[in-house]
Design a protein around this motif. Structure first.
Motif, PDB file in Angstrom:
ATOM      1  N   ASN A  96       1.050  -0.953  -0.004  1.00 55.58           N
ATOM      2  CA  ASN A  96      -0.062  -0.630   0.090  1.00 55.58           C
ATOM      3  C   ASN A  96       1.196   1.012   0.146  1.00 55.58           C
ATOM      4  O   ASN A  96       0.134   2.409   0.693  1.00 55.58           O
ATOM      5  CB  ASN A  96      -1.187   0.054   1.056  1.00 55.58           C
ATOM      6  CG  ASN A  96      -1.996  -1.078   1.074  1.00 55.58           C
ATOM      7  OD1 ASN A  96      -2.548  -1.434   0.407  1.00 55.58           O
ATOM      8  ND2 ASN A  96      -2.019  -2.269   2.486  1.00 55.58           N
ATOM      9  N   GLY A  97       2.190   1.199  -0.521  1.00 59.12           N
ATOM     10  CA  GLY A  97       3.080   2.039  -0.875  1.00 59.12           C
ATOM     11  C   GLY A  97       4.067   2.283   0.503  1.00 59.12           C
ATOM     12  O   GLY A  97       4.748   3.260   0.014  1.00 59.12           O
ATOM     13  N   GLU A  98       4.099   1.677   1.138  1.00 59.91           N
ATOM     14  CA  GLU A  98       4.669   1.543   2.363  1.00 59.91           C
ATOM     15  C   GLU A  98       5.986   0.712   1.956  1.00 59.91           C
ATOM     16  O   GLU A  98       5.493  -0.770   1.750  1.00 59.91           O
ATOM     17  CB  GLU A  98       4.701   1.972   3.698  1.00 59.91           C
ATOM     18  CG  GLU A  98       3.285   2.706   3.760  1.00 59.91           C
ATOM     19  CD  GLU A  98       4.218   4.389   3.796  1.00 59.91           C
ATOM     20  OE1 GLU A  98       4.909   4.342   4.339  1.00 59.91           O
ATOM     21  OE2 GLU A  98       3.456   4.758   3.634  1.00 59.91           O
ATOM     22  N   MET A  99       7.189   0.874   2.405  1.00 59.81           N
ATOM     23  CA  MET A  99       8.086  -0.097   2.214  1.00 59.81           C
ATOM     24  C   MET A  99       8.297  -0.531   4.005  1.00 59.81           C
ATOM     25  O   MET A  99       8.538   0.035   4.758  1.00 59.81           O
ATOM     26  CB  MET A  99       9.601   0.964   2.492  1.00 59.81           C
ATOM     27  CG  MET A  99      10.461  -0.316   1.483  1.00 59.81           C
ATOM     28  SD  MET A  99      11.393  -1.917   2.690  1.00 59.81           S
ATOM     29  CE  MET A  99      12.702  -0.801   3.786  1.00 59.81           C
ATOM     30  N   GLY A 158      -2.101   7.079 -14.993  1.00 61.50           N
ATOM     31  CA  GLY A 158      -3.232   6.546 -14.521  1.00 61.50           C
ATOM     32  C   GLY A 158      -2.212   6.420 -13.121  1.00 61.50           C
ATOM     33  O   GLY A 158      -2.523   7.986 -12.699  1.00 61.50           O
ATOM     34  N   ARG A 159      -2.134   5.680 -11.846  1.00 58.00           N
ATOM     35  CA  ARG A 159      -2.182   5.566 -10.228  1.00 58.00           C
ATOM     36  C   ARG A 159      -0.483   6.381  -9.783  1.00 58.00           C
ATOM     37  O   ARG A 159      -0.696   6.866  -9.004  1.00 58.00           O
ATOM     38  CB  ARG A 159      -2.954   4.802  -9.408  1.00 58.00           C
ATOM     39  CG  ARG A 159      -4.168   4.448  -9.885  1.00 58.00           C
ATOM     40  CD  ARG A 159      -4.557   3.339  -8.840  1.00 58.00           C
ATOM     41  NE  ARG A 159      -4.605   2.007 -10.222  1.00 58.00           N
ATOM     42  CZ  ARG A 159      -4.685   0.617 -10.315  1.00 58.00           C
ATOM     43  NH1 ARG A 159      -5.278   0.687  -8.925  1.00 58.00           N
ATOM     44  NH2 ARG A 159      -4.062   0.498 -11.198  1.00 58.00           N
ATOM     45  N   PHE A 160       0.262   6.472 -11.136  1.00 61.32           N
ATOM     46  CA  PHE A 160       1.731   6.143 -10.346  1.00 61.32           C
ATOM     47  C   PHE A 160       1.735   8.117 -11.068  1.00 61.32           C
ATOM     48  O   PHE A 160       1.837   8.395 -12.045  1.00 61.32           O
ATOM     49  CB  PHE A 160       2.480   5.683 -11.889  1.00 61.32           C
ATOM     50  CG  PHE A 160       2.350   4.186 -11.227  1.00 61.32           C
ATOM     51  CD1 PHE A 160       2.793   3.756  -9.671  1.00 61.32           C
ATOM     52  CD2 PHE A 160       1.730   3.277 -11.798  1.00 61.32           C
ATOM     53  CE1 PHE A 160       3.041   2.648  -9.827  1.00 61.32           C
ATOM     54  CE2 PHE A 160       1.126   2.246 -11.520  1.00 61.32           C
ATOM     55  CZ  PHE A 160       1.740   1.442 -10.315  1.00 61.32           C
ATOM     56  N   THR A 232      12.823   6.486  -8.752  1.00 53.86           N
ATOM     57  CA  THR A 232      12.003   7.304  -9.355  1.00 53.86           C
ATOM     58  C   THR A 232      10.823   6.265  -9.421  1.00 53.86           C
ATOM     59  O   THR A 232       9.996   6.964  -8.283  1.00 53.86           O
ATOM     60  CB  THR A 232      12.093   8.387 -10.597  1.00 53.86           C
ATOM     61  OG1 THR A 232      13.257   9.267 -10.952  1.00 53.86           O
ATOM     62  CG2 THR A 232      11.212   8.929 -10.926  1.00 53.86           C
ATOM     63  N   PRO A 233      11.209   4.931  -9.324  1.00 58.45           N
ATOM     64  CA  PRO A 233       9.733   4.839  -9.727  1.00 58.45           C
ATOM     65  C   PRO A 233       9.420   4.568  -8.077  1.00 58.45           C
ATOM     66  O   PRO A 233       7.255   4.331  -7.864  1.00 58.45           O
ATOM     67  CB  PRO A 233      10.063   3.715 -10.093  1.00 58.45           C
ATOM     68  CG  PRO A 233      10.210   3.463 -11.407  1.00 58.45           C
ATOM     69  CD  PRO A 233      12.030   4.390  -9.904  1.00 58.45           C
ATOM     70  N   GLN A 234       9.709   3.993  -6.921  1.00 58.73           N
ATOM     71  CA  GLN A 234       9.765   3.765  -5.686  1.00 58.73           C
ATOM     72  C   GLN A 234       8.814   4.997  -5.232  1.00 58.73           C
ATOM     73  O   GLN A 234       7.983   5.114  -4.296  1.00 58.73           O
ATOM     74  CB  GLN A 234      11.159   3.645  -5.088  1.00 58.73           C
ATOM     75  CG  GLN A 234      11.602   2.347  -5.221  1.00 58.73           C
ATOM     76  CD  GLN A 234      12.127   1.978  -4.459  1.00 58.73           C
ATOM     77  OE1 GLN A 234      12.698   2.143  -3.780  1.00 58.73           O
ATOM     78  NE2 GLN A 234      13.641   1.251  -5.463  1.00 58.73           N
ATOM     79  N   ILE A 237       5.500   4.452  -6.775  1.00 57.13           N
ATOM     80  CA  ILE A 237       4.711   3.597  -5.879  1.00 57.13           C
ATOM     81  C   ILE A 237       4.444   3.843  -4.724  1.00 57.13           C
ATOM     82  O   ILE A 237       3.145   3.824  -4.218  1.00 57.13           O
ATOM     83  CB  ILE A 237       6.269   2.227  -5.868  1.00 57.13           C
ATOM     84  CG1 ILE A 237       6.012   1.838  -7.265  1.00 57.13           C
ATOM     85  CG2 ILE A 237       5.226   1.038  -4.845  1.00 57.13           C
ATOM     86  CD1 ILE A 237       7.019   1.336  -7.146  1.00 57.13           C
ATOM     87  N   ARG A 238       4.872   4.782  -3.492  1.00 59.65           N
ATOM     88  CA  ARG A 238       4.392   5.121  -2.247  1.00 59.65           C
ATOM     89  C   ARG A 238       2.950   6.400  -2.601  1.00 59.65           C
ATOM     90  O   ARG A 238       2.521   6.233  -1.881  1.00 59.65           O
ATOM     91  CB  ARG A 238       5.861   6.154  -2.237  1.00 59.65           C
ATOM     92  CG  ARG A 238       5.428   6.880  -0.460  1.00 59.65           C
ATOM     93  CD  ARG A 238       6.403   7.572  -0.596  1.00 59.65           C
ATOM     94  NE  ARG A 238       6.529   9.251  -1.217  1.00 59.65           N
ATOM     95  CZ  ARG A 238       7.152   9.232  -1.333  1.00 59.65           C
ATOM     96  NH1 ARG A 238       9.034   9.262  -1.153  1.00 59.65           N
ATOM     97  NH2 ARG A 238       8.198  10.273  -1.886  1.00 59.65           N
ATOM     98  N   ASN A 239       2.868   6.502  -3.989  1.00 62.96           N
ATOM     99  CA  ASN A 239       2.280   7.610  -4.658  1.00 62.96           C
ATOM    100  C   ASN A 239       0.442   6.998  -4.802  1.00 62.96           C
ATOM    101  O   ASN A 239      -0.469   6.636  -4.396  1.00 62.96           O
ATOM    102  CB  ASN A 239       2.300   8.432  -4.929  1.00 62.96           C
ATOM    103  CG  ASN A 239       3.435   9.496  -4.543  1.00 62.96           C
ATOM    104  OD1 ASN A 239       3.317   9.647  -3.507  1.00 62.96           O
ATOM    105  ND2 ASN A 239       4.180  10.203  -5.451  1.00 62.96           N
ATOM    106  N   ALA A 240       1.148   5.239  -5.384  1.00 64.53           N
ATOM    107  CA  ALA A 240       0.010   4.852  -6.111  1.00 64.53           C
ATOM    108  C   ALA A 240      -0.653   4.307  -5.425  1.00 64.53           C
ATOM    109  O   ALA A 240      -1.351   2.486  -4.956  1.00 64.53           O
ATOM    110  CB  ALA A 240       0.695   4.155  -7.724  1.00 64.53           C
ATOM    111  N   LYS A 241       0.395   3.216  -4.271  1.00 65.99           N
ATOM    112  CA  LYS A 241      -0.032   2.407  -3.761  1.00 65.99           C
ATOM    113  C   LYS A 241      -0.851   1.351  -3.921  1.00 65.99           C
ATOM    114  O   LYS A 241      -1.830   0.793  -3.580  1.00 65.99           O
ATOM    115  CB  LYS A 241      -1.640   3.000  -2.221  1.00 65.99           C
ATOM    116  CG  LYS A 241      -0.758   4.639  -2.247  1.00 65.99           C
ATOM    117  CD  LYS A 241      -1.994   5.063  -0.716  1.00 65.99           C
ATOM    118  CE  LYS A 241      -1.427   6.066  -0.290  1.00 65.99           C
ATOM    119  NZ  LYS A 241      -0.895   7.096  -0.577  1.00 65.99           N
TER     120      LYS A 241
END
Length: 266
Positions: A96-99, A158-160, A232-234, A237-241
């Motif tokens: 859900n976007g969190e490491m 999209g969500r990214f 950058t994708p990480q 990913i944090r935002n897209a969850k």
């Protein structure tokens, strides 16, 4: 000489085996020079098309060099023996976007609907810089490269969405010009820098405090030079969850059998 007998390919296989057996767990910068290294993003199939579009809209930060079939942990176009479940020195698991954890393999997290994306890495042009007498400071100091989240927005898909992450290598101005010329030849490894000079102009306020990696020495008379980064994708990913996403740990890449020069613009 057969390709399988190449000394470089022997080195890439040996390093992947060392990673697979956890004998090497550190950064991969400066290792098996001449072989393309890759950033990794693994997502469920129902998130894959949006992420693919994100990469296509942001080719400098996210230069695709490989995409797997759904559920396939192999990437035969990058090397015949890759098993992405075991072949990174360290994995980050995002929920859900969190490491939420790091681990040395993901065999028990693998899902039959997962898709693997491999993105080019600036470590691949470091060999060319070193050959030109411009060895990056992170290699000289044997540390992970410095990485910073900037205020440079990516193009959403999209969500990214999110800001661009950059790597930093310091050079004297005349050497920075040469470094720009050299790295421009490697578009699949992020190509030319996005910025050089004043860090504050791109939202970086303290070079001694990177968001990822480790700080390096900036000597008198040197200027920081910033290249787009496959971390950058990480941020996206944090935002897209997505419910689950697995990535490489920053600085700890997938080693491929593709030569840097195969993807260079000569």
């Amino acid at each position: 000489m057969k390709q399988s007998e190449s000394p470089l390919l022997q080195q890439t296989r040996e390093l992947r085996q060392a990673i697979r057996s956890n004998d090497h767990t550190g950064p991969t910068s400066g290792l098996v020079t001449g072989a393309m290294q890759g950033n990794v993003v693994i997502l469920p199939a129902d998130w894959a098309n949006e992420f693919l579009l994100f990469c296509q809209k942001n080719p400098v930060s996210c230069p695709l060099i490989g995409v797997s079939e759904i559920g396939d942990y192999r990437l035969p176009e990058l090397a015949t023996d890759i098993d992405i479940r075991h072949d990174l020195p360290e994995y980050y698991v995002h929920r859900n976007g969190e490491m939420v954890e790091s681990r040395s393999d993901i065999a028990n997290l693998w899902q039959d609907d997962m898709v693997v994306f491999v993105l080019g890495c600036s470590f691949s042009f470091e060999h060319a810089l070193s050959q030109a007498g411009l060895a990056p400071r992170n290699i000289e100091e044997n540390v992970n490269v410095s990485m910073y989240e900037t205020n440079i927005a990516t193009t959403p898909a999209g969500r990214f969405f999110g800001n661009t992450v950059v790597t930093m290598r310091p050079y004297k101005p005349k050497d920075a010009i040469r470094a720009i010329q050299i790295t421009t030849r490697f578009p699949k490894a992020h190509g030319a820098p996005l910025h050089f000079g004043t860090p504050q102009e791109i939202g970086i306020h303290d070079l001694s405090q990177p968001d990822f990696g480790e700080p390096v020495t900036v000597k008198d008379g040197e200027i920081p030079v910033f290249w787009a980064c496959g971390v950058t994708p990480q941020v996206a990913i944090r935002n897209a969850k997505p419910p689950i996403c697995i990535t490489h740990a920053p600085g700890k890449m997938l080693i491929t059998d593709i030569l840097d020069t195969d993807l260079a613009v000569l």
